[in-house]
Scaffold this active site. Structure first.
Site, PDB file in Angstrom:
ATOM      1  N   HIS A 188     -11.248   1.250  -9.366  1.00 28.81           N
ATOM      2  CA  HIS A 188     -10.782   2.308  -8.469  1.00 28.81           C
ATOM      3  C   HIS A 188      -9.344   2.719  -8.791  1.00 28.81           C
ATOM      4  CE1 HIS A 188      -8.756   4.006  -5.025  1.00 28.81           C
ATOM      5  NE2 HIS A 188      -8.092   2.874  -4.856  1.00 28.81           N
ATOM      6  N   PHE A 189      -8.439   1.742  -8.892  1.00 28.55           N
ATOM      7  CA  PHE A 189      -7.052   2.196  -8.945  1.00 28.55           C
ATOM      8  C   PHE A 189      -6.641   2.680 -10.326  1.00 28.55           C
ATOM      9  CE2 PHE A 189      -5.937  -2.496  -9.136  1.00 28.55           C
ATOM     10  CZ  PHE A 189      -5.352  -2.481 -10.385  1.00 28.55           C
ATOM     11  N   HIS A 190      -7.484   2.435 -11.333  1.00 31.19           N
ATOM     12  CA  HIS A 190      -7.168   3.104 -12.601  1.00 31.19           C
ATOM     13  C   HIS A 190      -7.527   4.591 -12.511  1.00 31.19           C
ATOM     14  CE1 HIS A 190      -6.436  -0.902 -14.210  1.00 31.19           C
ATOM     15  NE2 HIS A 190      -5.774  -0.284 -15.179  1.00 31.19           N
ATOM     16  N   TYR A 231       1.541   5.365  -2.549  1.00 24.76           N
ATOM     17  CA  TYR A 231       1.909   6.751  -2.244  1.00 24.76           C
ATOM     18  C   TYR A 231       3.238   7.110  -2.896  1.00 24.76           C
ATOM     19  CZ  TYR A 231      -2.004   6.342   0.797  1.00 24.76           C
ATOM     20  OH  TYR A 231      -3.270   6.123   1.241  1.00 24.76           O
ATOM     21  N   HIS A 258       0.809  -1.204   0.000  1.00 25.44           N
ATOM     22  CA  HIS A 258       0.000   0.000   0.000  1.00 25.44           C
ATOM     23  C   HIS A 258       0.848   1.262   0.000  1.00 25.44           C
ATOM     24  CE1 HIS A 258      -3.722   2.103  -0.146  1.00 25.44           C
ATOM     25  NE2 HIS A 258      -3.181   2.993   0.641  1.00 25.44           N
ATOM     26  N   ARG A 261     -11.985  -9.731 -10.305  1.00 33.63           N
ATOM     27  CA  ARG A 261     -10.829  -9.180 -10.990  1.00 33.63           C
ATOM     28  C   ARG A 261      -9.881 -10.320 -11.358  1.00 33.63           C
ATOM     29  NH1 ARG A 261      -7.074  -6.409  -6.263  1.00 33.63           N
ATOM     30  NH2 ARG A 261      -5.902  -5.695  -8.048  1.00 33.63           N
ATOM     31  N   ARG A 262      -8.812 -10.010 -12.093  1.00 33.68           N
ATOM     32  CA  ARG A 262      -7.747 -10.971 -12.398  1.00 33.68           C
ATOM     33  C   ARG A 262      -8.252 -12.305 -12.930  1.00 33.68           C
ATOM     34  NH1 ARG A 262      -5.836 -10.095  -6.671  1.00 33.68           N
ATOM     35  NH2 ARG A 262      -4.374  -8.390  -6.727  1.00 33.68           N
TER      36      ARG A 262
END
Ligand SMILES: [Cu+2]
Lengths: 150, 558
Positions: free
Chosen positions: B372-374, B222, B218, B435-436
């Site tokens: 979300h993370f795209h 950042y 995680h 996912r995946r």
């Protein structure tokens, strides 16, 4: 050190976050939402089975391995509360019950547990949602609620 | 300012290599939406398997591109703000380690011997070259950090009364986070995975490996994000034609990132066994804490942009927005950064959904997560990397940008694509789309008995958005590689846009010193991760031997 506007910004940011944190505790208390428990492990979790505890309570012990879940199909009456235990015999698998917010990881050597109530009849599909090798997309199981027993 | 030739060449390699590999990463992004939507119902295309492509996509886009860029951009900010050059040998060794490591890992993946996705996922086993290559990439990226600390300390001695520039604080904070969090994954890779994958050790503790991975996993996000934050604070107001509303807000934001980025990784493991609920709850709450610097940034940057627009003569409560230089070819970086910010509004909010102790049950490991993370990695992170890479390329080579119109519209096209793609994936995730998973083989194959019509619409939206993203990527490559082949028309330099602060700011000692923040960081990490690691070790009953992704029988030593 900071002007009024900057201070307001930081206070707003803190307030919004506090609101979110409050919501977590609210959900924990009022909705009894929770995440996987930490249980001491023993060999009995490695035997797949469905157990009836009393009229309305069941326990299903899932064992995941490349590339299936056991028990593949379980029959449960409508309105039962079911404890789900999930472990894996080989690699890491995922365990997602459609429409039920059940979302666990099956990890070798660990047992994930959650409790779910089935109030509506139907076929609840379980898919593996963690990559576990080339047969990953075939990995499925079903919980059949209130269908006549075969 | 001028940069010496060897450093300039190293920086150019650090920009060129990842963008070259990115062509492969983006190709596999497109392939995945095609497989997933059921347009292709096969395990592989052109000799590359779906899960192998997924590994390439993840490793190249999320680790190789981001790490190379963070190092190159870190060099640029440190050189530009401290007016010092990094040590040539150290910079060269670092670059070589990163390039060779990347080559090893890429070779292992392309040979089909490392389809373990970018999260490693033991007990699935990859070829040792994959782990060793990744470790070399990481170790290579540590070297500049120590060199920058030296440059910073020497600058500090000459300017004892001056506030450290926000960009320098940002870069040092970022690499401190990176160094600390990668210690865990270095332990996982070097002590656990490599000997095990070579067959020297038989079994490993999977829960411990997962916990160490997420200690890093995680904080990694950042590490990707902070270079964009540095650009938001130090460049965006200037590009918009204004000033930064508050430099101290930036310093506060970076120091909160320093103390809270790492001790929140367990929120990826809410569904995992063996880790206690108390640890999970604590880390969930801290995760909300790390949203605070993003709120601060959102407010500060919005204020700075509004100031810029009003300086250009805008009036009205909202209409000032249209006074910003959206489509100007000369400030194309503005387009990259502002689109990144717009995507990040949605990315941040959907991130809070994942972090929530109970909402996570709905979305964990569904397609909501890549949706979300795209919006985060594919949004502010990726756009800042693309924009700044071509900017630095053009400056360091002294070449004008090829096809500047394409370069200017890339971020807008990309943003439209990401919004459609992510909306589709997140919607799919809410109705259980995993996912995946190569869904074209089963769930979206009408001739399979596992066919699931629920996910047709969502995966089609993913396909449409993914197609637009791919097109934007192509246009960028034309512009980037076109620039490489132009003739030099100016002196090679590094000149970064510098936003002045709106108010005269006095130096606040607490916001200009690393020591207290480092101490708090160490303390919080210890308090949150000691119980998590102890749980993972003590509550896991049996260890796992290695498995090949293709075979349900464990790999045994010959
Ligand atoms: Cu599986």
């Amino acid at each position: 050190m900071l002007d009024k506007f900057e201070r307001n910004v930081i206070i707003t940011a803190l307030t919004v976050s506090a609101l979110f944190i409050f919501s977590i505790f609210y959900a924990l208390g009022a909705k009894r939402q929770d995440v996987s428990e930490c249980l001491p492990y023993n060999k009995t979790y490695e035997t797949a089975r469905v157990e009836q505890i009393d009229a309305k309570t069941y326990q299903i012990y899932y064992v995941a391995r490349m590339w299936n879940f056991e028990p593949a199909i379980s029959y449960i009456p409508v309105g039962s509360e079911v404890d789900l235990f999930v472990t894996s015999l080989d690699v890491v698998h995922g365990f997602n019950v459609f429409d039920k917010n059940v979302n666990l990881m099956a990890v070798p050597g660990g047992v994930a547990k959650t409790t779910v109530k089935f109030t509506e009849p139907g076929v609840y599909k379980i898919v593996c949602h963690e990559f576990c090798g080339t047969g990953h997309q075939n990995m499925e199981a079903e919980i059949i609620v209130n269908y006549p027993r075969k | 300012m001028q940069v010496s030739r060897p450093i300039r060449n190293i920086l150019l390699i650090e920009l060129f290599v990842p963008i070259l590999l990115l062509t492969l990463g983006i190709y596999h992004g497109l392939m995945q939406v095609i497989y997933r939507s059921g347009v292709i119902q096969r395990t592989s295309v052109a000799g590359l398997d779906y899960y192998q492509g997924l590994t390439l996509h993840g490793v190249i886009n999320a680790i190789v591109l981001t790490t190379f860029f963070a190092v190159a951009f870190g060099h640029a900010t440190m050189i530009f703000y401290t007016k010092r050059e990094p040590n040539k040998t150290a910079t060269l060794v670092s670059m070589l380690l990163m390039v060779i490591g990347t080559g090893l890992a890429a070779a292992a993946i392309l040979a089909g011997k490392a389809s373990v996705l970018y999260t490693f996922y033991p007990p699935l086993k990859a070829h040792p070259a994959f782990y060793i290559g990744t470790a070399m990439l990481i170790v290579g990226s540590w070297i500049p950090y120590f060199d920058w600390v030296r440059m910073y300390l020497s600058w500090k001695r000459e300017h004892p009364q001056e506030s450290t520039p926000v960009a320098v604080i940002g870069t040092l904070v970022n690499f401190t986070i990176w160094f600390v969090c990668t210690l865990a994954v270095a332990y996982e890779v070097l002590v656990m995975l490599v000997p095990w994958s070579l067959g020297w050790t038989q079994e490993i503790n999977i829960m411990l490996a997962r916990t160490l991975f997420w200690f890093f996993g995680h904080a990694l996000v950042y590490f990707w994000l902070l270079p964009s934050y540095i650009m938001f604070y130090t460049m965006l107001p200037k590009l918009a034609g204004g000033k930064l509303y508050s430099g101290n807000a930036g310093r506060i934001a970076f120091f909160i990132f320093l103390i809270l980025s790492i001790p929140i990784g367990v929120h990826h493991q809410f569904g995992d066994p063996s880790i206690g609920r108390g640890v999970k709850l604590t880390q969930s709450i801290l995760t909300f804490g790390v949203a605070i610097p993003s709120f601060i940034t959102a407010f500060t940057i919005a204020a700075s942009l509004e100031y810029a627009a009003r300086k250009r003569g805008a009036t009205g409560l909202w209409s000032w927005i249209w006074k910003l230089p959206f489509f100007r070819k000369d400030v194309y970086l503005f387009g990259y950064l502002i689109n990144g910010l717009i995507l990040f509004i949605f990315g941040g909010l959907t991130g809070l959904v994942n972090a929530s102790y109970s909402l996570n049950n709905v979305v964990h490991n569904t397609s909501f997560i890549p949706g979300h993370f795209h919006l985060t990695v594919g949004g502010p992170v990726f756009l800042a990397i693309l924009g700044m890479s071509i900017y630095m390329l053009s400056q360091l080579t002294g070449k004008r940008i090829y096809a500047p119109v394409l370069n200017t519209i890339v971020p807008y096209l990309w943003t439209v694509g990401v919004l459609i793609f992510s909306a589709g994936l997140m919607y799919g995730g809410l109705i259980g789309e995993p996912r995946r998973t190569n869904m074209g083989l089963t769930y979206l194959n009408p001739s399979s008995e596992q066919f699931n019509p629920y996910w047709v619409v969502s995966s089609m939206l993913g396909l449409a958005g993914g197609g637009i993203m791919f097109t934007a990527g192509l246009l960028y490559f034309i512009s980037f590689f076109g620039t490489c082949f132009r003739r030099r028309s100016a002196e090679p330099v590094i000149d970064l846009p510098v936003s002045e602060t709106l108010h005269e700011e006095r130096r606040v000692p607490l916001l200009d010193s690393f020591k207290p923040w480092l101490a708090i960081m160490g303390l919080i990490i210890f308090l949150t991760y000691a119980p998590a690691i102890s749980d993972a070790i003590n509550n896991t009953n049996r260890k796992a031997p290695p498995y090949k992704p293709t075979d349900p029988v464990p790999v045994v030593r010959q």
